[in-house]
Every structure is written in C-alpha cells, then in structure tokens.
Design a protein around this motif. Structure first.
Motif, PDB file in Angstrom:
ATOM      1  N   ASP A  22      60.550  85.365   6.654  1.00 58.12           N
ATOM      2  CA  ASP A  22      61.562  86.102   5.904  1.00 58.12           C
ATOM      3  C   ASP A  22      62.917  85.783   6.535  1.00 58.12           C
ATOM      4  OD1 ASP A  22      63.196  87.922   4.638  1.00 58.12           O
ATOM      5  OD2 ASP A  22      61.975  89.689   5.102  1.00 58.12           O
TER       6      ASP A  22
ATOM      7  N   ARG B 246      66.725  86.227   6.816  1.00 59.59           N
ATOM      8  CA  ARG B 246      67.517  87.389   6.463  1.00 59.59           C
ATOM      9  C   ARG B 246      69.011  87.144   6.703  1.00 59.59           C
ATOM     10  NH1 ARG B 246      63.894  91.628   5.735  1.00 59.59           N
ATOM     11  NH2 ARG B 246      65.355  93.291   6.308  1.00 59.59           N
TER      12      ARG B 246
ATOM     13  N   THR C  39      54.131  89.071  10.186  1.00 56.09           N
ATOM     14  CA  THR C  39      55.454  89.268   9.593  1.00 56.09           C
ATOM     15  C   THR C  39      56.463  88.582  10.486  1.00 56.09           C
ATOM     16  OG1 THR C  39      54.766  91.421   8.731  1.00 56.09           O
ATOM     17  CG2 THR C  39      57.130  90.957   8.766  1.00 56.09           C
TER      18      THR C  39
ATOM     19  N   TYR D  41      60.423  87.557  10.931  1.00 56.82           N
ATOM     20  CA  TYR D  41      61.832  87.641  10.560  1.00 56.82           C
ATOM     21  C   TYR D  41      62.631  86.561  11.289  1.00 56.82           C
ATOM     22  CZ  TYR D  41      61.528  92.361   8.415  1.00 56.82           C
ATOM     23  OH  TYR D  41      61.248  93.435   7.608  1.00 56.82           O
TER      24      TYR D  41
ATOM     25  N   GLU E 185      61.322  79.537   4.858  1.00 54.67           N
ATOM     26  CA  GLU E 185      60.728  80.273   3.737  1.00 54.67           C
ATOM     27  C   GLU E 185      59.429  79.622   3.257  1.00 54.67           C
ATOM     28  OE1 GLU E 185      64.005  80.659   0.990  1.00 54.67           O
ATOM     29  OE2 GLU E 185      64.723  82.484   2.005  1.00 54.67           O
TER      30      GLU E 185
END
Length: 466
Positions: free
Chosen positions: A401, A403, A372, A374, A396
């Motif tokens: 991700d 943000r 994951t 970010y 992306e």
C-alpha cells in the motif's frame, strides 16, 4: 592553542556569551517546526506579548499526525485537525514559511530540510523532535529540543546550552551486498548500548562514511539519539556540496563560492581529541534486526536472541521484560520470526534511495499472504520522484500500500497503527513498547530487510537479492 574537532569548532562559532559556571547563550541558525511540539511555544509568545525574533530562520510543515491515506485533506481526529490548524494559524500570524500539504514541499521535517537546501554545513539546527540529529549528516550541529526551548528560539534565536562531550566513531571496511547504513548504526547501538553516548555529540568518520551517499549519512546521524547521543554529525565533503548545490535555498553564484569557503573550515583539525572513541569494522557485518524493545536489542539476522545467562546482571530484568512483551524466547533464532506487518518510511528511511533499494527487492515478487505492507514516502518530492521512476508501480504490483507523505507508522500519533499483539518489521528508528500502536511489536531493520521479510512473511535477509 589545542587542535579542535568539528563539534568544538561549530560550538565556538555559535557561543554568544559564556559566564563561568553557567550555560552558554548559544545561537541557532535554523529551527524546523511541526504541528505537535510548537503550539505551546507560540502560546508562550502570545502570553508574553512577544514577536518572533527572525522568521527567516524558521520553516514549518505538518508531518506527525496528518493522515497518509489518499484523501488526507480530511482529518478525522478532531485533536489532530486542531493541531494542524493551529500550526497554520501561527505561521500566518508570524509570517513563517510553511510547507503545507499539496504545496509540493510538504513532508517530514528531517526530510524536507535537506531537500530544500536549508540544511547546510557549520549550522546549528534544532527542532522539537529528537531525530533532529539527522541534519548532522551535512556537518551541522543538530539536536532535538523541548517545547519550552522552541519558545526560546522563536523569541530570541538562542538557547541556553552546556557544551557537549565529544565522541569519535570510525566505521572501517566496506559493506557486503544486502547490508546498508541502517545495519551499521544498529551495530553501533548494539555494541555500546542505548546509553553508551549519553551527553555526547558523535562525529562519524572513516572510509565507510566517505563512501556513503548523503541519504545513507542521514540514516546514520538520525539514529545517533538511540545510543543516548545529543546528536551526530559528519564533516562536509564534495558529496555534501554536490547534494546541496542547486537546491531551492542553496547559495547561488558568487555566494556559493563564499559559502564553500565558510563550510570547509568546519573540519576536525589534526591532533584534535575526543572524550571517547570507538572503531566499528563492518567488513563482516550481516543485516541487523532488533529482537527486543529498544534499538540496542539488536543482532545479526543469522544469530539467536541472547539468553538471560548471556546478558549482564543489570540488564536481565529489562531483557526478560522485553522478551515477554515481544513474545519471543531467549536463545531462539531471530531469522524466520513470522511478521504480520511491514513498514518502509520515516525520517530514518523514507527517502528516494530507500525506496529504490526496497523496489529492487520487490520487483517481480509478491508480498506473502496475510502481510499488510505500508510504504510511505518522506515528502511530496520523494512521492513525485517515486512516481516518475516507476517505483510506485513496483510496490503496488507486489501488493504493498503506497501512501501519502508523513511520519505515518513510525509512531502511533496518526491513523496508521499496528494492531495490538501483531508484529511489524519496520525501517523506523524506535521499537519501544507501543511505539507503533498500543500492544504492537516492532522489529527495526533496513528497507531491504523489510522488503525481503514482507515477501517471505517472516524476518528474512535481502542479501540474495543483491
């Protein structure tokens, strides 16, 4: 009269009164305000029937606890919602400028101050946040303060302060490919320890500093606090002036020329002395990464975690506790350690240059299965720039991700947390126990190293990408 260094010059220019044996009454030029450490300070003013001394010296923004998901206007946590509302109410009550969400200027306090041209050479700058030292990159004396002190500045524009000790750190040599400012400051902290600069303000200098961009300089100054320093700064030069020129709050026209003349006086005089001096040669430096639970627990990515036999006796207990928490073995190589999460952002490495570097690594690649990742821009301005440069698309497409702006996963004060027992490689400033969430495990590194590790699924160097 003895020659003075830049720290002493800024100090002297801001001492209003100094009684022998007492702290100085010390003038503050700018205070940055966020939602977490300001509410009690404003309440103190209300309780005492006081007004803000000078609202033009203040700027506010919500950053620590706001969500970074796309629908961030809705804050689910009631305590966080109340803190943000309280900040807005206090700013309205006292007429303080606030860079609020969707204003185009919201972001992490230590990102927006420089972006708006508010951070300027020779200034004294404070905030209820330890990483205020970031602003020292502009030749300012900047440091974090407590909530009660925030109240003092609100009411008087001043603080009671003792003169700091001074330290000179010279970085010499030049960066190898894939090695960045984050690696240099981690190297310093690893060398002198988390208490090596206690009570000091550091002046960084040398050819490496002169060749740094402003964003690199901010990264170095940001982490001064992690070796115990009160703050860190670098003398302003043409790189500084070019960065400030034309920004929203920068002087214009004839005022610009007057400002330049004023700023240029804040330089260390020849022959000035310091309480301590260090020289760090970065010519052979490789990417750095932390292996333990403070930023001094760092090593070259090709090295092994120290054994208990290698560390001084007074550090053995701390080292054992750190390795037990981080779930690594003494003497094991740090490179190749599997990670579950990756994070790029924060006041240390959430600027546009950091995103460009990470995107260079990620372009045409995919992050590993099970990771994951970010990526959180440091401000709305950085967000828009990342969009316009096509960086968001790169992140992306790689599987990250991307943000909305905020402090995010730097600290577990918002929705963004690393789950218990999981391991994150992060471009942030602290790897303390539970810093990114209860039971989380953090490894600090540069944005390039974070991106390369996300692709590999394990702690990996980005050197081959450059």
């Amino acid at each position: 009269m003895a020659a003075k260094n830049i720290i002493e010059k800024i100090w002297d220019a801001h001492v209003i009164s100094q009684a022998e044996g007492h702290p100085a009454i010390f003038a503050i030029d700018l205070m940055l305000i966020h939602e977490v450490t300001s509410a009690q300070a404003f309440q103190t003013l209300a309780d005492k029937g006081l007004e803000v001394f000078d609202k033009t010296r203040l700027i506010a923004t919500p950053d620590h606890i706001i969500p970074t998901r796309k629908n961030r206007l809705e804050i689910y946590d009631e305590a966080a919602k109340f803190q943000v509302k309280t900040l807005r109410d206090n700013c309205e009550r006292h007429g303080i400028a606030i860079c609020d969400v969707d204003s185009g200027r919201q972001g992490i306090v230590h990102v927006i101050g420089p972006e708006l041209g508010l951070t300027q050479p020779g200034m004294t700058i404070v905030c209820g946040d330890s990483h205020t030292s970031t602003h020292g990159a502009f030749g300012a004396l900047a440091f974090g303060i407590g909530t009660s002190e925030v109240g003092h500045v609100l009411a008087t524009g001043c603080l009671l302060q003792q003169a700091p000790k001074t330290m000179r750190v010279e970085f010499k040599g030049s960066f190898a490919k894939g090695v960045f400012a984050k690696d240099a400051i981690l190297k310093l902290i690893a060398d002198i320890g988390v208490g090596g600069a206690n009570g000091h303000v550091i002046e960084y200098c040398g050819e490496v500093v002169r060749n740094m961009s402003m964003e690199e300089r901010m990264t170095v100054c940001n982490m001064s606090i992690e070796c115990g320093a009160r703050g860190g700064l670098m003398a302003a030069d043409e790189v500084t002036f070019e960065y400030i020129k034309g920004k929203h709050a920068a002087p214009k026209g004839k005022e610009w020329d007057k400002a330049l003349e004023h700023w240029k006086q804040f330089r260390t005089a020849e022959g000035a002395s310091y309480d301590q001096e260090f020289v760090i040669d970065i010519s052979e430096l490789r990417p750095m990464v932390t292996w333990g639970t403070n930023p001094g627990h760092a090593c070259n990515i090709t090295e092994s975690i120290p054994t208990l036999a290698e560390v001084p006796d007074h550090e053995k207990k701390t080292t054992k506790r750190a390795l037990d928490y981080i779930n690594l073995q003494e003497g094991a190589p740090i490179g190749g350690t599997p990670v579950d999460w990756a994070f790029i952002g924060s006041c240390t490495n959430g600027r546009i240059e950091d995103l460009r570097i990470a995107a260079k690594v990620l372009k045409g690649n995919k992050i590993a299965a099970g990771i994951t990742f970010y990526v959180v821009p440091g401000s709305e301005q950085v967000l828009e720039q990342a969009k316009s440069e096509g960086l968001v698309e790169i992140f992306e497409e790689a599987g990250a991700d991307f943000r909305m702006p905020g402090c995010s996963m730097c600290l577990a004060m918002n929705d963004d947390k690393v789950p218990r027992g999981e391991r994150c490689i992060s471009s942030t400033n602290r790897n303390f126990m539970g810093r990114q969430g209860p039971g989380s495990r953090t490894h600090l590194a540069s944005p390039a190293t974070v991106a390369a590790s996300a692709i590999a699924g394990k702690i990996s160097s980005a050197e081959d990408y450059f």
